[in-house]
Design a protein around this motif. Structure first.
Motif: not given
Length: 584
Positions: A376, A381, A547
């Protein structure tokens, strides 16, 4: 009526009480009946009161007994659709929202929904705002503070009344300043509308100025409304005991009666027993314990379908505390002498850069996540608005790690070495593996580098972590509402939840985060969050974990759970409301 529990259910589950519950539903037995859905999980359901709901187990039930003003549209985390409110509008300044409520809606008690119920709900949440609830962010939006009246004397009854009121049957919320995340906050299960008359009958706050101070900070988890809920949702509670809860489709539901008439939640602590139950058809869906059990035991089982690559809405990282509390045992000697570290060891950006470059994300993905997921760019998210995939990702680079650590503390780190005492969550394979990867790679850089790892009970670790007594901890954040602010403010702000755990204070990032909170222009907010992400990368404030796409297993006859309609903001593991379930 006898229970329809299958004879193949050979493990012990307190079957007598379960039989009574299933009989109350008019049937049972997993996929044995077309009108009953059985779910098994390891945890208790802490509360059935929306005002006390701040955990996934409770949310999974409460979101089906009660309803919010608005909700997420399908699987989207960026679009909202009406639920108990048919429409809403705001003034030009973004400081006042007006909601038109749906007419003809009945509570399970038989009472009719009115604006008075909605006003009571939000006023009750602002009045109580217990630390164990998610009402802090409602208070932050409507009162300008996340505290309750016990800890913030500026909160008065008049301020609460001014923030929440009814005007000609419409609900009016007035904010002290714009909050671009307000609608996302109102979609949170804990802001579901309760039945005022029924709640008062169950001994809850009477909604008056005379008694409001008596309820400030009160924990609502064990409330009278939790014992006897009355919502507008498609299902109502019909029975409960220590091992199971039974729910029935609500005949008076405004949205029409659901296809599945009965829902049964069973508490089954043993993972092996739950997995056997779904294999045998005694449960339609179970808490599996993660990806490995599904892939190893359920993936190729007849009668079971596996749904993979579901969106991950959590963000995990290894925290590097920049100012450990003096005297903490994790500091060892407390000096940079090879036998410990100073309290502010991680305040040096080169230390942080060295540790980050020593973490092998690819190995973590392979060993822990069975090859699923990707690195990430920020602790947010990638399904959330504000995530910027174009920002740089940290690479595993031992040469860069060594170069940074040679510069750290004016060369003293490389010359003298260090000993770090770090912990990981006892019983958590992902936590242990991540810390072991970091330990191995850091120690390989220089024989003077030492990281001692120790398993620690989750509750104890959280307590010490919160008190700033840990130096390296793997932890994370799951969303309260689908907005970047819920993550980035939490991780980076000097006023955020994690500040006492990291002592990260970056005035530039603080300024950008406050600006993002003050504008309703999403494009402008995204630009600000991109700046936060870039600076956080440059300063190596965290070691980000990748993730982790979700996976679930369900009996093949169950319809309504799929990648297309899965919404990760739902508390129920299937990512859908029960009313959308059916059986082929």
């Amino acid at each position: 009526m006898s229970s329809a529990v299958s004879s193949s259910l050979k493990f012990t589950l307190a079957l007598t009480s379960l039989s009574l519950l299933l009989s109350a539903c008019g049937g049972g037995g997993g996929s044995g009946r077309a009108d009953t859905f059985v779910y098994q999980q390891s945890a208790d359901i802490p509360t059935l009161d929306p005002g006390g709901t701040y955990d996934n187990a409770s949310s999974a039930v409460v979101e089906n007994l009660y309803e919010t003003l608005l909700t997420y549209k399908g699987s989207s985390l960026r679009e909202f659709q009406p639920l108990l409110a048919t429409q809403w509008s705001s003034n030009a300044a973004g400081t006042q929202y007006t909601f038109t409520l749906r007419s003809g809606v009945k509570f399970h008690s038989g009472n009719t929904l009115s604006c008075d119920d909605a006003a009571y709900t939000f006023q009750r949440n602002l009045v109580t705002n217990a630390p164990e609830s998610g009402n802090w962010f409602l208070s932050d939006a409507l009162l300008g503070t996340s505290d309750n009246a016990k800890t913030d004397s500026s909160i008065t009854w008049q301020r609460i009344q001014d923030a929440v009121k009814c005007n000609d049957g419409q609900l009016v919320l007035t904010l002290p300043k714009p909050d671009p995340a307000l609608l996302a906050k109102l979609a949170y299960t804990g802001q579901s509308i309760v039945d005022k008359q029924w709640a008062i009958q169950q001994g809850e706050w009477d909604g008056t100025e005379a008694t409001w101070k008596d309820w400030v900070g009160k924990d609502l988890q064990g409330s009278g409304l939790s014992a006897k809920p009355s919502g507008t949702g498609a299902y109502k509670l019909v029975n409960r005991d220590a091992n199971a809860l039974a729910f029935q489709a609500f005949d008076g539901y405004w949205g029409g009666k659901p296809t599945i008439s009965n829902i049964v939640f069973q508490k089954v602590p043993e993972q092996a027993a739950r997995l056997e139950a779904i294999k045998q058809g005694d449960a339609d869906m179970v808490e599996t314990g993660g990806r490995a059990p599904i892939e190893q035991q359920l993936k190729d089982q007849s009668g079971i379908k596996v749904i993979d690559e579901l969106p991950d809405t959590s963000a995990f990282a290894i925290f590097m505390n920049e100012q450990v509390q003096p005297g903490s045992s994790v500091l060892g000697s407390g000096k940079l002498d090879g036998q410990g570290i100073p309290a502010n060891f991680f305040s040096d950006v080169d230390v942080r850069r060295g540790f980050r470059a020593a973490f092998d994300t690819a190995t973590y993905i392979k060993d822990v996540q069975q090859g699923k997921g990707e690195a990430r760019t920020m602790p947010l998210p990638d399904t959330f608005p504000g995530y910027d995939a174009s920002l740089p990702r940290a690479d595993f680079d031992p040469k860069a790690a060594a170069a940074a650590l040679k510069q750290a503390w004016n060369g003293q780190v490389w010359e003298k070495g260090f000993t770090i005492n770090a912990v990981y969550r006892a019983g958590s394979v992902p936590s242990q593996t991540a810390m072991e990867i970091l330990k191995k790679n850091v120690e390989a850089l220089n024989p003077k580098f030492k990281i001692n790892l120790k398993a620690k009970a989750w509750s104890t670790m959280l307590q010490d972590f919160g008190a700033g007594k840990e130096v390296l901890v793997l932890s994370g954040w799951a969303p309260d509402y689908a907005d970047a602010d819920n993550f980035l403010y939490t991780y980076f702000s000097s006023q955020g939840f994690y500040y006492n755990r990291t002592h990260l204070k970056d005035p530039q990032i603080d300024s950008w985060l406050e600006q993002a909170r003050a504008t309703t222009d999403q494009a402008a907010r995204n630009r600000l969050y991109a700046q936060v992400g870039q600076r956080a990368f440059d300063q190596a404030y965290y070691i980000l974990l990748p993730s982790n796409p979700g996976i679930l297993a369900v009996r093949g006859s169950v319809e309504g759970i799929s990648q297309e309609n899965y919404n990760p903001m739902r508390g129920f593991a299937g990512g859908v409301l029960w009313k959308n379930l059916s059986r082929s």
